[in-house]
Design a protein around this motif. Structure first.
Motif, PDB file in Angstrom:
ATOM      1  N   LYS A 135      -7.533 -11.484  -8.687  1.00 32.01           N
ATOM      2  CA  LYS A 135      -6.152 -11.974  -8.761  1.00 32.01           C
ATOM      3  C   LYS A 135      -5.516 -11.583 -10.102  1.00 32.01           C
ATOM      4  O   LYS A 135      -4.348 -11.173 -10.161  1.00 32.01           O
ATOM      5  CB  LYS A 135      -6.153 -13.499  -8.602  1.00 32.01           C
ATOM      6  CG  LYS A 135      -4.840 -14.088  -8.146  1.00 32.01           C
ATOM      7  CD  LYS A 135      -4.878 -15.616  -8.127  1.00 32.01           C
ATOM      8  CE  LYS A 135      -5.880 -16.145  -7.129  1.00 32.01           C
ATOM      9  NZ  LYS A 135      -5.801 -17.633  -7.038  1.00 32.01           N
ATOM     10  N   LEU A 136      -6.298 -11.697 -11.179  1.00 26.03           N
ATOM     11  CA  LEU A 136      -5.795 -11.352 -12.513  1.00 26.03           C
ATOM     12  C   LEU A 136      -5.483  -9.865 -12.611  1.00 26.03           C
ATOM     13  O   LEU A 136      -4.426  -9.472 -13.132  1.00 26.03           O
ATOM     14  CB  LEU A 136      -6.846 -11.744 -13.561  1.00 26.03           C
ATOM     15  CG  LEU A 136      -6.477 -11.486 -15.031  1.00 26.03           C
ATOM     16  CD1 LEU A 136      -5.251 -12.313 -15.430  1.00 26.03           C
ATOM     17  CD2 LEU A 136      -7.653 -11.804 -15.943  1.00 26.03           C
ATOM     18  N   ILE A 137      -6.391  -9.025 -12.091  1.00 25.63           N
ATOM     19  CA  ILE A 137      -6.171  -7.569 -12.118  1.00 25.63           C
ATOM     20  C   ILE A 137      -4.935  -7.209 -11.297  1.00 25.63           C
ATOM     21  O   ILE A 137      -4.124  -6.375 -11.701  1.00 25.63           O
ATOM     22  CB  ILE A 137      -7.412  -6.824 -11.598  1.00 25.63           C
ATOM     23  CG1 ILE A 137      -8.577  -6.984 -12.577  1.00 25.63           C
ATOM     24  CG2 ILE A 137      -7.116  -5.338 -11.389  1.00 25.63           C
ATOM     25  CD1 ILE A 137      -9.912  -6.513 -12.042  1.00 25.63           C
ATOM     26  N   SER A 138      -4.778  -7.863 -10.139  1.00 27.64           N
ATOM     27  CA  SER A 138      -3.610  -7.607  -9.288  1.00 27.64           C
ATOM     28  C   SER A 138      -2.314  -7.967 -10.001  1.00 27.64           C
ATOM     29  O   SER A 138      -1.288  -7.307  -9.822  1.00 27.64           O
ATOM     30  CB  SER A 138      -3.719  -8.392  -7.980  1.00 27.64           C
ATOM     31  OG  SER A 138      -4.824  -7.956  -7.234  1.00 27.64           O
ATOM     32  N   GLY A 167      -5.862   2.672 -13.718  1.00 28.80           N
ATOM     33  CA  GLY A 167      -7.015   1.889 -14.141  1.00 28.80           C
ATOM     34  C   GLY A 167      -7.146   0.596 -13.356  1.00 28.80           C
ATOM     35  O   GLY A 167      -8.199   0.295 -12.788  1.00 28.80           O
ATOM     36  N   THR A 168      -6.057  -0.179 -13.287  1.00 29.14           N
ATOM     37  CA  THR A 168      -6.110  -1.471 -12.602  1.00 29.14           C
ATOM     38  C   THR A 168      -6.201  -1.302 -11.087  1.00 29.14           C
ATOM     39  O   THR A 168      -6.935  -2.041 -10.425  1.00 29.14           O
ATOM     40  CB  THR A 168      -4.883  -2.326 -12.957  1.00 29.14           C
ATOM     41  OG1 THR A 168      -3.687  -1.546 -12.742  1.00 29.14           O
ATOM     42  CG2 THR A 168      -4.922  -2.774 -14.397  1.00 29.14           C
ATOM     43  N   ALA A 169      -5.475  -0.332 -10.519  1.00 28.72           N
ATOM     44  CA  ALA A 169      -5.532  -0.107  -9.067  1.00 28.72           C
ATOM     45  C   ALA A 169      -6.918   0.381  -8.658  1.00 28.72           C
ATOM     46  O   ALA A 169      -7.463  -0.036  -7.623  1.00 28.72           O
ATOM     47  CB  ALA A 169      -4.479   0.905  -8.644  1.00 28.72           C
ATOM     48  N   GLY A 170      -7.526   1.241  -9.476  1.00 30.20           N
ATOM     49  CA  GLY A 170      -8.859   1.753  -9.174  1.00 30.20           C
ATOM     50  C   GLY A 170      -9.905   0.660  -9.175  1.00 30.20           C
ATOM     51  O   GLY A 170     -10.791   0.630  -8.310  1.00 30.20           O
ATOM     52  N   LEU A 215       0.820  -1.212   0.000  1.00 30.79           N
ATOM     53  CA  LEU A 215       0.000   0.000   0.000  1.00 30.79           C
ATOM     54  C   LEU A 215       0.853   1.262   0.000  1.00 30.79           C
ATOM     55  O   LEU A 215       0.568   2.225  -0.710  1.00 30.79           O
ATOM     56  CB  LEU A 215      -0.928   0.007   1.221  1.00 30.79           C
ATOM     57  CG  LEU A 215      -1.993  -1.095   1.285  1.00 30.79           C
ATOM     58  CD1 LEU A 215      -2.773  -1.003   2.587  1.00 30.79           C
ATOM     59  CD2 LEU A 215      -2.941  -1.007   0.095  1.00 30.79           C
ATOM     60  N   LEU A 216       1.926   1.247   0.806  1.00 21.96           N
ATOM     61  CA  LEU A 216       2.808   2.420   0.889  1.00 21.96           C
ATOM     62  C   LEU A 216       3.469   2.713  -0.453  1.00 21.96           C
ATOM     63  O   LEU A 216       3.459   3.847  -0.938  1.00 21.96           O
ATOM     64  CB  LEU A 216       3.878   2.197   1.960  1.00 21.96           C
ATOM     65  CG  LEU A 216       4.947   3.292   2.086  1.00 21.96           C
ATOM     66  CD1 LEU A 216       4.309   4.616   2.475  1.00 21.96           C
ATOM     67  CD2 LEU A 216       6.014   2.892   3.089  1.00 21.96           C
ATOM     68  N   LEU A 217       4.032   1.676  -1.080  1.00 24.63           N
ATOM     69  CA  LEU A 217       4.733   1.857  -2.353  1.00 24.63           C
ATOM     70  C   LEU A 217       3.757   2.163  -3.480  1.00 24.63           C
ATOM     71  O   LEU A 217       4.064   2.958  -4.380  1.00 24.63           O
ATOM     72  CB  LEU A 217       5.570   0.621  -2.675  1.00 24.63           C
ATOM     73  CG  LEU A 217       6.731   0.387  -1.701  1.00 24.63           C
ATOM     74  CD1 LEU A 217       7.277  -1.023  -1.823  1.00 24.63           C
ATOM     75  CD2 LEU A 217       7.846   1.409  -1.936  1.00 24.63           C
ATOM     76  N   GLY A 218       2.553   1.558  -3.416  1.00 21.46           N
ATOM     77  CA  GLY A 218       1.526   1.882  -4.411  1.00 21.46           C
ATOM     78  C   GLY A 218       1.080   3.327  -4.293  1.00 21.46           C
ATOM     79  O   GLY A 218       0.930   4.033  -5.301  1.00 21.46           O
ATOM     80  N   GLY A 219       0.874   3.789  -3.056  1.00 28.42           N
ATOM     81  CA  GLY A 219       0.509   5.194  -2.831  1.00 28.42           C
ATOM     82  C   GLY A 219       1.609   6.145  -3.279  1.00 28.42           C
ATOM     83  O   GLY A 219       1.343   7.205  -3.864  1.00 28.42           O
ATOM     84  N   THR A 220       2.853   5.764  -3.016  1.00 31.75           N
ATOM     85  CA  THR A 220       3.997   6.582  -3.439  1.00 31.75           C
ATOM     86  C   THR A 220       4.047   6.691  -4.961  1.00 31.75           C
ATOM     87  O   THR A 220       4.312   7.758  -5.508  1.00 31.75           O
ATOM     88  CB  THR A 220       5.318   5.974  -2.913  1.00 31.75           C
ATOM     89  OG1 THR A 220       5.255   5.896  -1.484  1.00 31.75           O
ATOM     90  CG2 THR A 220       6.513   6.821  -3.319  1.00 31.75           C
TER      91      THR A 220
END
Length: 322
Positions: free
Chosen positions: A284-287, A265-268, A117-122
């Motif tokens: 799982k596929l989107i992730s 797009g994918t994270a949203g 979550l931290l790295l994704g937010g960054t």
């Protein structure tokens, strides 16, 4: 204390009013065991490619004097975040594919979720800073050296790394404070919010709302700001009289815009859709897209579509092969 027998025969220590689950099992790709070695090879090659390509970008943006600009300073930091981001998930996934054991302690699961979550937010905030940099460069070129000074760039990068930290720690603590009284099997290849929340018993409405709020703050708002920046950028580009000038301006922005659309797009889709509507297989596929495939595509998008990077890369290869 009591002991309850789960559906798969495992013994889980419980309290009468709450469940203390000290370990989860990441199912990963256990539903397709005949493909595990092929998947292991593919993901290993992708991981090594991500490490190598992003490391090369970091080296050339730090050593080539021609690339000492704000745009490449942000790209340098973005590549570093990408390396950290994939390292949080892929090595664990490779180990699980190899051993066919997905056991992960509650604390390790919480740590992995926190870092994802931290790295994704960054990444979201860095992409926004990169969009702002392109906006200033194209829409206010005369003020660009002042507005995007080295000090401002450092502050934007530091804010990207630090801003998400309190929300991420709070989110992770809130989720892992929940009682887990059902199955301890996470149908995913890493500890992500939606599959972990599905294992919690009791009312998770507050937690789901917290997920939406954080997703809006760190996904939707940065995305809308980036799109607004590109609206201004495209408007300014179309006003240019020179066809060559328009082509050059579009080429410097198209790579970043492509990455923005893919990542957001994918994270949203993962964090903004309601929990009951999330198919575990689709989730799982989107992730896989935003944790593995998009990080693999990013260096290719940024290098192949960037003339300065390609020139610098050729210089580096010429030095190495001497």
């Amino acid at each position: 204390l009591e002991f309850a027998i789960s559906a798969d025969g495992d013994q889980i220590k419980t309290e009468k009013s709450n469940t203390t689950m000290l370990e989860f099992v990441l199912l990963g790709f256990s539903d397709i065991p005949h493909l595990r070695w092929m998947l292991f090879g593919i993901f290993l090659l992708i991981y090594l490619a991500i490490l190598m390509c992003n490391s090369i970008i970091i080296v050339i943006t730090q050593t080539d004097p021609a690339l000492q600009t704000p745009m490449y300073f942000f790209l340098n930091n973005f590549s570093l975040v990408e390396i950290c981001y994939v390292t949080v998930t892929i090595p664990r996934m490779l180990m699980d594919l190899c051993t066919q054991k997905g056991n992960i302690s509650l604390y390790a699961c919480a740590t992995q979720m926190c870092f994802v979550l931290l790295l994704g937010g960054t990444e979201c905030l860095l992409l926004t800073a990169m969009g702002y940099d392109r906006y200033v460069a194209i829409c206010n070129p005369l003020q660009y050296p002042v507005v995007m000074s080295h000090k401002v760039c450092m502050q934007l990068v530091a804010a990207s790394w630090i801003s998400a930290l309190p929300a991420v720690i709070g989110q992770t603590y809130q989720i892992f404070s929940l009682p887990f009284c059902g199955s301890h099997r996470i149908n995913h290849f890493f500890c992500d919010i939606p599959p972990v929340l599905k294992l919690a018993c009791g009312d998770t409405f507050v937690n789901e709302m917290a997920v939406y709020v954080v997703a809006v703050v760190f996904v939707m708002i940065p995305f809308l700001l980036t799109i607004a920046s590109y609206g201004k950028i495209i408007s300014s580009i179309l006003k240019l009289s020179s066809a060559r000038g328009r082509a050059k301006a579009f080429s410097t922005c198209s790579s970043h815009l492509m990455v923005v659309v893919l990542f957001y797009g994918t994270a949203g889709i993962t964090y903004l859709q309601p929990k009951p509507n999330q198919s575990e297989r689709i989730g799982k596929l989107i992730s896989l897209f935003y944790t593995v495939l998009i990080p693999a595509l990013n260096p290719i998008i940024y290098t192949l579509r960037n003339k300065d990077i390609m020139v610098s890369l050729r210089k580096l290869l010429a030095k190495v092969l001497k």
